[in-house]
Design a protein around this motif. Sequence first.
Motif, PDB file in Angstrom:
ATOM      1  N   VAL A 197       0.864  -1.180   0.000  1.00 33.91           N
ATOM      2  CA  VAL A 197       0.000   0.000   0.000  1.00 33.91           C
ATOM      3  C   VAL A 197       0.901   1.231   0.000  1.00 33.91           C
ATOM      4  CG1 VAL A 197      -1.761   1.313   1.232  1.00 33.91           C
ATOM      5  CG2 VAL A 197      -1.860  -1.194   1.211  1.00 33.91           C
ATOM      6  N   PHE A 198       0.958   1.924  -1.114  1.00 39.02           N
ATOM      7  CA  PHE A 198       1.826   3.093  -1.228  1.00 39.02           C
ATOM      8  C   PHE A 198       1.177   4.272  -0.507  1.00 39.02           C
ATOM      9  CE2 PHE A 198       3.108   0.373  -4.691  1.00 39.02           C
ATOM     10  CZ  PHE A 198       4.494   0.409  -4.573  1.00 39.02           C
ATOM     11  N   SER A 199       2.016   5.130   0.055  1.00 37.97           N
ATOM     12  CA  SER A 199       1.522   6.201   0.916  1.00 37.97           C
ATOM     13  C   SER A 199       2.419   7.426   0.802  1.00 37.97           C
ATOM     14  CB  SER A 199       1.477   5.717   2.376  1.00 37.97           C
ATOM     15  OG  SER A 199       2.785   5.351   2.806  1.00 37.97           O
ATOM     16  N   HIS A 200       2.077   8.449   1.599  1.00 36.08           N
ATOM     17  CA  HIS A 200       2.881   9.664   1.682  1.00 36.08           C
ATOM     18  C   HIS A 200       3.117  10.255   0.289  1.00 36.08           C
ATOM     19  CE1 HIS A 200       3.388   7.519   5.471  1.00 36.08           C
ATOM     20  NE2 HIS A 200       3.648   8.691   6.028  1.00 36.08           N
ATOM     21  N   ILE A 201       4.355  10.595  -0.036  1.00 37.96           N
ATOM     22  CA  ILE A 201       4.610  11.283  -1.306  1.00 37.96           C
ATOM     23  C   ILE A 201       4.310  10.377  -2.488  1.00 37.96           C
ATOM     24  CG2 ILE A 201       7.037  10.777  -1.843  1.00 37.96           C
ATOM     25  CD1 ILE A 201       5.511  14.305  -1.557  1.00 37.96           C
ATOM     26  N   SER A 202       4.483   9.054  -2.328  1.00 33.96           N
ATOM     27  CA  SER A 202       4.185   8.119  -3.420  1.00 33.96           C
ATOM     28  C   SER A 202       2.695   8.119  -3.733  1.00 33.96           C
ATOM     29  CB  SER A 202       4.645   6.706  -3.044  1.00 33.96           C
ATOM     30  OG  SER A 202       6.038   6.654  -2.850  1.00 33.96           O
ATOM     31  N   ALA A 203       1.863   8.097  -2.710  1.00 34.18           N
ATOM     32  CA  ALA A 203       0.416   8.153  -2.927  1.00 34.18           C
ATOM     33  C   ALA A 203       0.019   9.500  -3.519  1.00 34.18           C
ATOM     34  CB  ALA A 203      -0.322   7.903  -1.619  1.00 34.18           C
ATOM     35  N   ALA A 204       0.674  10.567  -3.087  1.00 34.94           N
ATOM     36  CA  ALA A 204       0.362  11.892  -3.630  1.00 34.94           C
ATOM     37  C   ALA A 204       0.594  11.935  -5.133  1.00 34.94           C
ATOM     38  CB  ALA A 204       1.212  12.954  -2.929  1.00 34.94           C
ATOM     39  N   ILE A 205       1.676  11.305  -5.589  1.00 34.39           N
ATOM     40  CA  ILE A 205       1.963  11.284  -7.024  1.00 34.39           C
ATOM     41  C   ILE A 205       0.961  10.396  -7.752  1.00 34.39           C
ATOM     42  CG2 ILE A 205       3.679  10.514  -8.719  1.00 34.39           C
ATOM     43  CD1 ILE A 205       5.820  11.600  -6.818  1.00 34.39           C
ATOM     44  N   LEU A 206       0.596   9.265  -7.157  1.00 36.81           N
ATOM     45  CA  LEU A 206      -0.428   8.412  -7.767  1.00 36.81           C
ATOM     46  C   LEU A 206      -1.758   9.149  -7.890  1.00 36.81           C
ATOM     47  CD1 LEU A 206       0.403   5.031  -5.997  1.00 36.81           C
ATOM     48  CD2 LEU A 206       0.482   5.444  -8.467  1.00 36.81           C
ATOM     49  N   HIS A 207      -2.072  10.005  -6.925  1.00 40.11           N
ATOM     50  CA  HIS A 207      -3.309  10.798  -6.976  1.00 40.11           C
ATOM     51  C   HIS A 207      -3.148  12.059  -7.823  1.00 40.11           C
ATOM     52  CE1 HIS A 207      -5.838   8.568  -4.195  1.00 40.11           C
ATOM     53  NE2 HIS A 207      -4.835   8.468  -3.338  1.00 40.11           N
ATOM     54  N   ASP A 208      -1.963  12.267  -8.411  1.00 43.45           N
ATOM     55  CA  ASP A 208      -1.687  13.420  -9.275  1.00 43.45           C
ATOM     56  C   ASP A 208      -1.845  14.739  -8.525  1.00 43.45           C
ATOM     57  OD1 ASP A 208      -0.847  14.499 -11.700  1.00 43.45           O
ATOM     58  OD2 ASP A 208      -2.879  14.749 -12.458  1.00 43.45           O
ATOM     59  N   LEU A 209      -1.413  14.756  -7.270  1.00 43.36           N
ATOM     60  CA  LEU A 209      -1.417  15.994  -6.503  1.00 43.36           C
ATOM     61  C   LEU A 209      -0.156  16.801  -6.831  1.00 43.36           C
ATOM     62  CD1 LEU A 209      -2.490  14.549  -3.025  1.00 43.36           C
ATOM     63  CD2 LEU A 209      -3.926  15.816  -4.635  1.00 43.36           C
ATOM     64  N   PRO A 210      -0.233  18.122  -6.817  1.00 45.56           N
ATOM     65  CA  PRO A 210       0.964  18.934  -7.090  1.00 45.56           C
ATOM     66  C   PRO A 210       1.968  18.819  -5.947  1.00 45.56           C
ATOM     67  CG  PRO A 210      -0.877  20.330  -6.453  1.00 45.56           C
ATOM     68  CD  PRO A 210      -1.429  18.953  -6.597  1.00 45.56           C
ATOM     69  N   ILE A 211       3.245  18.725  -6.296  1.00 46.29           N
ATOM     70  CA  ILE A 211       4.310  18.555  -5.307  1.00 46.29           C
ATOM     71  C   ILE A 211       5.260  19.739  -5.396  1.00 46.29           C
ATOM     72  CG2 ILE A 211       6.117  17.046  -4.423  1.00 46.29           C
ATOM     73  CD1 ILE A 211       3.338  15.798  -4.377  1.00 46.29           C
ATOM     74  N   TYR A 212       5.535  20.370  -4.271  1.00 45.38           N
ATOM     75  CA  TYR A 212       6.488  21.481  -4.212  1.00 45.38           C
ATOM     76  C   TYR A 212       7.849  20.969  -3.780  1.00 45.38           C
ATOM     77  CZ  TYR A 212       8.930  25.629  -2.461  1.00 45.38           C
ATOM     78  OH  TYR A 212       9.861  26.598  -2.236  1.00 45.38           O
ATOM     79  N   GLY A 213       8.896  21.465  -4.426  1.00 44.43           N
ATOM     80  CA  GLY A 213      10.256  21.151  -4.008  1.00 44.43           C
ATOM     81  C   GLY A 213      10.727  19.791  -4.475  1.00 44.43           C
TER      82      GLY A 213
END
Length: 295
Positions: free
Chosen positions: A44-60
Amino acid sequence: RSSRYIQLHRGIYLPIAAWGVLSREEQHLAKVLSTHRSATEPPVFSHISAAILHDLPIYGAIDETAHTTGQPKGAARPAPNLKRHRAPRRDAEITEIAGIHCTTVERTLLDLARLYPAEVSLSAVDGFLREEFKVKQHVDWERHGDWKATMMEHLLRMNGARGIRLARQVFELADPRVDSVLESVSHLQLHRMGFAVELQVAVPSPKGSNYYVDFEFLGLDLFGECDGQNKYLAAELRAGLTAEQVVYREKRREEWICSTTGNRMIRWGFPDVTSAQVFARKLQACGVMIPHIPR
């Protein structure tokens, strides 16, 4: 393995030449996919990996390792390019994207808000809010309010966990009107400096519609605009115009806004908002008094 290859996960390699053409999000996603492919049981991927899977914008900068979350008593065998977290996790907090298991967007945002710098988590939360609750300039404030109350209830149930206070601050500041990562980080630094601002302020245009200004500094007769390079260099944002034509259009727009409102306008970009202190120096150079400069 030859130096011409990069190891993504145990036994999985990619030519460095192919790796170099990927965006930072794509590089991280490649590590997620390789971890998923080599696992005996679906992680179960989580944290920043899940954020990328959900296509959320990432800063930095983006973590070089994939992140998974398992139950607190599970085994945690070390693996290259993988960070295993152990935390309570309900089945309702797991979803599936293209056959890959990950935390739901709500659980992902909670994890980011608790454990990552506010610049990172606020950008992700704002990005989700504008996709979920905003259409053009219209925001469904009722649905947004219900969602925010639910997230605060989740934090209340997590009371005592690491980062709860920071997470509350992030969800309080998050706003679906924010249009970009640069605006999210700018809003955060202005908040840290104690400014009272209004977001996406409408100013009547000469054609009868509205211009929208990113920030109004309340009580200071001042507007602020985020000027990322993409506004001038990204073809998909220029609507067929050259960079020079975009600059000219922005100049005419600014002249109209300032002359009709009596406010002056300042502009800034990503290099100006790396910290509240850096942003404060930029604003001071423009003659703006800073209410509070954080240490």
